[in-house]
Every structure is written in structure tokens, then in C-alpha cells.
Design a protein around this motif. Structure first.
Motif, PDB file in Angstrom:
ATOM      1  N   LEU A 120       0.315  -1.032  -0.181  1.00  0.00           N
ATOM      2  CA  LEU A 120      -0.052  -0.324  -0.113  1.00  0.00           C
ATOM      3  C   LEU A 120       1.129   1.510  -0.124  1.00  0.00           C
ATOM      4  O   LEU A 120       0.781   2.318  -0.597  1.00  0.00           O
ATOM      5  CB  LEU A 120      -0.784  -0.254   1.188  1.00  0.00           C
ATOM      6  N   GLY A 123       3.266   3.020  -3.786  1.00  0.00           N
ATOM      7  CA  GLY A 123       1.789   4.139  -4.356  1.00  0.00           C
ATOM      8  C   GLY A 123       1.571   3.298  -5.894  1.00  0.00           C
ATOM      9  O   GLY A 123       1.742   4.028  -6.907  1.00  0.00           O
ATOM     10  N   LEU A 124       1.833   2.101  -5.865  1.00  0.00           N
ATOM     11  CA  LEU A 124       1.495   1.029  -6.964  1.00  0.00           C
ATOM     12  C   LEU A 124      -0.320   0.530  -6.701  1.00  0.00           C
ATOM     13  O   LEU A 124      -1.160   0.222  -8.164  1.00  0.00           O
ATOM     14  CB  LEU A 124       1.752   0.077  -7.460  1.00  0.00           C
ATOM     15  N   VAL A 125      -0.608   0.843  -6.080  1.00  0.00           N
ATOM     16  CA  VAL A 125      -1.755  -0.176  -5.660  1.00  0.00           C
ATOM     17  C   VAL A 125      -2.903   1.127  -5.285  1.00  0.00           C
ATOM     18  O   VAL A 125      -3.555   2.472  -5.299  1.00  0.00           O
ATOM     19  CB  VAL A 125      -1.950  -0.879  -4.680  1.00  0.00           C
ATOM     20  N   ARG A 126      -4.203   1.542  -6.995  1.00  0.00           N
ATOM     21  CA  ARG A 126      -5.331   2.203  -6.848  1.00  0.00           C
ATOM     22  C   ARG A 126      -6.138   1.951  -5.450  1.00  0.00           C
ATOM     23  O   ARG A 126      -5.905   0.669  -4.660  1.00  0.00           O
ATOM     24  CB  ARG A 126      -5.579   2.391  -8.021  1.00  0.00           C
ATOM     25  N   PHE A 127      -6.647   2.691  -5.585  1.00  0.00           N
ATOM     26  CA  PHE A 127      -8.079   2.806  -3.667  1.00  0.00           C
ATOM     27  C   PHE A 127      -7.557   2.219  -3.008  1.00  0.00           C
ATOM     28  O   PHE A 127      -7.984   1.761  -2.368  1.00  0.00           O
ATOM     29  CB  PHE A 127      -8.955   1.745  -4.982  1.00  0.00           C
ATOM     30  N   GLN A 128      -6.624   3.213  -2.338  1.00  0.00           N
ATOM     31  CA  GLN A 128      -5.631   2.531  -1.342  1.00  0.00           C
ATOM     32  C   GLN A 128      -6.765   2.793  -0.133  1.00  0.00           C
ATOM     33  O   GLN A 128      -6.362   2.282   0.534  1.00  0.00           O
ATOM     34  CB  GLN A 128      -4.158   3.342  -0.540  1.00  0.00           C
ATOM     35  N   THR A 129      -7.272   3.581   0.004  1.00  0.00           N
ATOM     36  CA  THR A 129      -8.951   3.366   1.100  1.00  0.00           C
ATOM     37  C   THR A 129      -8.981   2.447   1.209  1.00  0.00           C
ATOM     38  O   THR A 129      -9.731   2.337   2.320  1.00  0.00           O
ATOM     39  CB  THR A 129      -9.173   4.732   0.442  1.00  0.00           C
TER      40      THR A 129
END
Length: 316
Positions: A120, A123-129
Motif C-alpha cells: 500500500l 504507490g502502485l496500488v489504486r484505491f488505497q483507502t
């Protein structure tokens, strides 16, 4: 010789003092402080310090449920309850199960939490929240609700786990009723449930590491694994210490999983120290159960000290 005129200055009370004595303001502040602290002190003595002192006394007596009507007839037996523990096969079994749960569960939980936090934080994962909330949700979800879901997934014939294994030609076991698989199943469940807590703490630790250090390491030619080994891990030592201590304390006292999922079975393969202590209180063995509780307390203290000694050279 010229004499200088003597000027007499009247003493004027300091504004706001009201003409009170110099020490009266300090006394008022002290009384105000005690006034705020008193409710907590009363509750602490009534619900924490008092019960701890009573249970310590109970641990050196032969107090049983039938003695509550005549508490002054209780006999003080010294350390007999503590010595009796080490001849109790059920206690030794519970201690062994707890040791396995801690030795396997704590590293597993920490590794999984760190891996998720690294993913997480990359920065490569989208929709971190979304993922943060999803991983943390089991931490704040009722253990009863979690247990119902897991029992449904682990059904021997209709559960999703065995259905998936059946697709690859594997005949899945009866996970919760098999002495070989019951404890490992609870360990996996505990690691999954507590993964979110470690993830949040590790993520905070990772975000506190200055980005300039990674940029300098990249310029010097350090690869990602070398940066993780020589930069991330040393900088995360304080965070690792905190997660290790908190997770260990929780796992030494693991109770909800066997209580809800297996009731300590099958064949005591998931009986824990906390659950065994609970059972002894239920049987009315108050003195013996109190001694067991203090042994559990000593184990928690010793393990916490061990973690501090292991990581203290790198935590400043």
C-alpha cells in the motif's frame, strides 16, 4: 553631601490575586488537580487495583465456590496452587497450545502485515483507502460474526475451502474437528483477523521514513531488496517492537477463537491458557484459577522483556 530622597512605594496587591496569601493560589490549583484525578483514582482502586490485590490473595488460598458463603474459613496454602500447575496435564497441554499459537502466529501476522503495508505504501496500488478499510475491518468486527463466517467456509462437505481444494483433486479435511488441523486453522484465522492492526502501524512507520534516504540509496546504486534490508528494516525497528509486543500480548491471551470456534477441542488441541483459566473459574476453583492467571501474567511480562532486549539496541 547631597542626600537622595527616600521614595516609599506602597505595596499594591497583584492584579487578580484578590489580596489572598501567596500560597493560596498553589493550594487551589492542587485541590483542583486532585478533584479531576479523584474520579479516576476511585474507579482504578475499585475496579483494577482492588481486584488485582484480591486475586493475588486468592491465588495462595484453597478458595472454592462453596467457600464464598464463609470467606473467613478459607485456608492459606502458600504456593501449593502454583506448584500444582506443573503437575496438571491439562494445564501443560494448554500452555503448549498457547506457545504454538504465539510462536507461529506472531511472526506470521507481522510478516503479512508488513507485506501489505509495503504494497500500500509503494504507490502502485489504486484505491488505497478501500484496501486499508478492507484489511482493518476484521479488527473491529465482532468475533462471533467472524466465527460464523469461518465455520461456514470450513464446513467439511459444503464449505468453500474444501470446495476449492476439490477442484484440484484434494479431499479437504474436517478443519475444526481434526486435532491435527484445528490449531493451525485458528492460527490462520487469528493472523487474518489481526493483520489490519499491524498493517496500520507499519504503514505509519513507513510513511515516517524520509524519502530522501531512498533517493540517495537509488543514486548510490542500491536495489530494492538492499534498500529494504539496510534502510527500511532498521528504520522500522521501533515500529516492529511495538507491533511485536502488542501482538504477543494479545496472542498469549487468545481466548475468543477457541471459545467460539472449538470450545477447546477436539481432544484439547485448541485449549489455551486463557480458556483453561476461564473454565477453572467456571468450575469454582477460584484459588487455582487465580494462580493460573498470575502465571499467564508473568509469561506476558517475560515475553515483553524478551522483545525489548531483542530490539533495544536498534530502538533509540
Amino acid at each position: 553631601m547631597v542626600r537622595r530622597p527616600v521614595v516609599v512605594v506602597d505595596r499594591v496587591p497583584v492584579a487578580g490575586s484578590g489580596g489572598r496569601a501567596p500560597g493560596s493560589g498553589r493550594l487551589a490549583r492542587t485541590l483542583t488537580g486532585w478533584g479531576f484525578a479523584l474520579p479516576f483514582a476511585v474507579l482504578f482502586l475499585a475496579f483494577t487495583a482492588g481486584p488485582v490485590a484480591v486475586s493475588l490473595f486468592m491465588s495462595v488460598t484453597d478458595l472454592r465456590g462453596t467457600d464464598l458463603l464463609e470467606p473467613f474459613n478459607v485456608n492459606i496454602i502458600g504456593l501449593d496452587n502454583y506448584l500444582r500447575l506443573f503437575g496438571d496435564d491439562k494445564f501443560l497441554t494448554a500452555a503448549g497450545n498457547t506457545a504454538v499459537f504465539v510462536v507461529v502466529g506472531v511472526p506470521l501476522t507481522m510478516v503479512l502485515s508488513l507485506l501489505v503495508a509495503l504494497g500500500l505504501n509503494s504507490g502502485l496500488v489504486r484505491f488505497q483507502t478501500f484496501f486499508r478499510v478492507g484489511y482493518y475491518l476484521p479488527v473491529v468486527t465482532s468475533i462471533v460474526a467472524i466465527s460464523v463466517v469461518w465455520r461456514f467456509l470450513l464446513q467439511p462437505e459444503t464449505g468453500l475451502a474444501n470446495e476449492v481444494l476439490g477442484l484440484v483433486g484434494v479431499d479437504g479435511p474436517n478443519w475444526l474437528n481434526n486435532p491435527t488441523f484445528a490449531l493451525p486453522t485458528l492460527i490462520v484465522m487469528g493472523a487474518w483477523r489481526n493483520l489490519g492492526f499491524g498493517m496500520v502501524i507499519f504503514l505509519a512507520g513507513l510513511q515516517a521514513i524520509p524519502k530522501d534516504l531512498y533517493e540517495a540509496a537509488t543514486i548510490d546504486g542500491a536495489r530494492r531488496f538492499a534498500q529494504f534490508r539496510h534502510l527500511t528494516v532498521p528504520m522500522l525497528r521501533p515500529t516492529m517492537l511495538f507491533v511485536a509486543v502488542i501482538t504477543t500480548i494479545g496472542y498469549v491471551q487468545f481466548f475468543e477463537e477457541p471459545f467460539v470456534m472449538t470450545q477447546g477441542g477436539p481432544l484439547d488441541s485448541t485449549l489455551s491458557l486463557a480458556y483453561h483459566t476461564y473454565n477453572q473459574f467456571g468450575f469454582g476453583n477460584y484459588g487455582y484459577a487465580s494462580a493460573m492467571g498470575y502465571v499467564l501474567f508473568v509469561v506476558v511480562v517475560l515475553l515483553s522483556i524478551a522483545w525489548f532486549r531483542l530490539l533495544r539496541n536498534n530502538v533509540d
